[in-house]
Enzyme design. Structure first.
Site, PDB file in Angstrom:
ATOM      1  N   ASP A 117       0.859  -1.182   0.000  1.00  0.00           N
ATOM      2  CA  ASP A 117       0.000   0.000   0.000  1.00  0.00           C
ATOM      3  C   ASP A 117       0.895   1.231   0.000  1.00  0.00           C
ATOM      4  O   ASP A 117       1.995   1.206   0.557  1.00  0.00           O
ATOM      5  CB  ASP A 117      -0.900   0.014   1.236  1.00  0.00           C
ATOM      6  CG  ASP A 117      -1.933  -1.098   1.227  1.00  0.00           C
ATOM      7  OD1 ASP A 117      -2.433  -1.440   0.136  1.00  0.00           O
ATOM      8  OD2 ASP A 117      -2.250  -1.614   2.308  1.00  0.00           O
ATOM      9  N   ASP A 135      -6.902  -1.849  -4.441  1.00  0.00           N
ATOM     10  CA  ASP A 135      -7.950  -1.559  -3.452  1.00  0.00           C
ATOM     11  C   ASP A 135      -8.976  -0.576  -4.013  1.00  0.00           C
ATOM     12  O   ASP A 135     -10.178  -0.719  -3.783  1.00  0.00           O
ATOM     13  CB  ASP A 135      -7.333  -0.966  -2.181  1.00  0.00           C
ATOM     14  CG  ASP A 135      -6.381  -1.908  -1.478  1.00  0.00           C
ATOM     15  OD1 ASP A 135      -6.514  -3.138  -1.654  1.00  0.00           O
ATOM     16  OD2 ASP A 135      -5.509  -1.411  -0.753  1.00  0.00           O
TER      17      ASP A 135
END
Length: 161
Positions: A117, A135
């Site tokens: 991330d 995501d």
């Protein structure tokens, strides 16, 4: 089959974009060191062994295989649905986005043991959990699936999934 291939190609392009951005983040960002882009947005490299919002990130390691298995089963189901309903454009677009996100994050889990991330939004000292392109694709796809469910209520062509 040609229409199904179009949706699979879209998913593949999103997976490629996801992996390119993650590769770039890994090679240019120091772990746990944020780079301020705007007053509310940072680039920050984070390795998340858990699921959304770091769910189960502190588990003993069993979650990696669990999340890979769930994503692979979901991906197979999505491909089945794409083959069955390729002409329902909103539904197929939503599924393509979810598929891309699932595959993008599975690649990370297999190669790195965790999801990479790097997008960090914040305001007044509170940070939204860091996320990535995969995501975002899952979130947009889920929103479109909800929208499609509301829009298709009156249609005759209903789906029995």
């Amino acid at each position: 089959m040609r229409d199904t291939a179009r949706w699979i190609v879209l998913s593949a392009l999103i997976v490629a974009a996801d992996q390119i951005t993650k590769y770039t983040a890994v090679h240019y960002l120091a772990a746990h060191q944020a780079v301020a882009v705007t007053p509310f947005f940072n680039l920050a490299l984070v390795y998340n062994p858990g699921a959304a919002f770091s769910f189960l990130s502190d588990a003993a390691g069993w979650q990696r295989g669990f999340f890979i298995g769930i994503a692979l089963i979901a991906s197979a189901w999505i491909v089945y649905l794409l083959r069955r309903y390729p002409h329902q454009r909103l539904f197929a677009l939503a599924l393509s986005l979810v598929l891309a996100g699932a595959v993008g994050n599975v690649v990370d889990r297999v190669l790195h043991g965790a999801v990479i991330d790097f997008l960090d939004f914040h305001a007044y000292g509170y940070h939204w959990p860091a996320f990535n392109v995969a995501d975002s694709a899952i979130t947009c796809g889920a929103a479109l699936l909800i929208w499609d469910a509301f829009c298709s209520k009156g249609r005759d062509e209903g789906r029995s999934v």
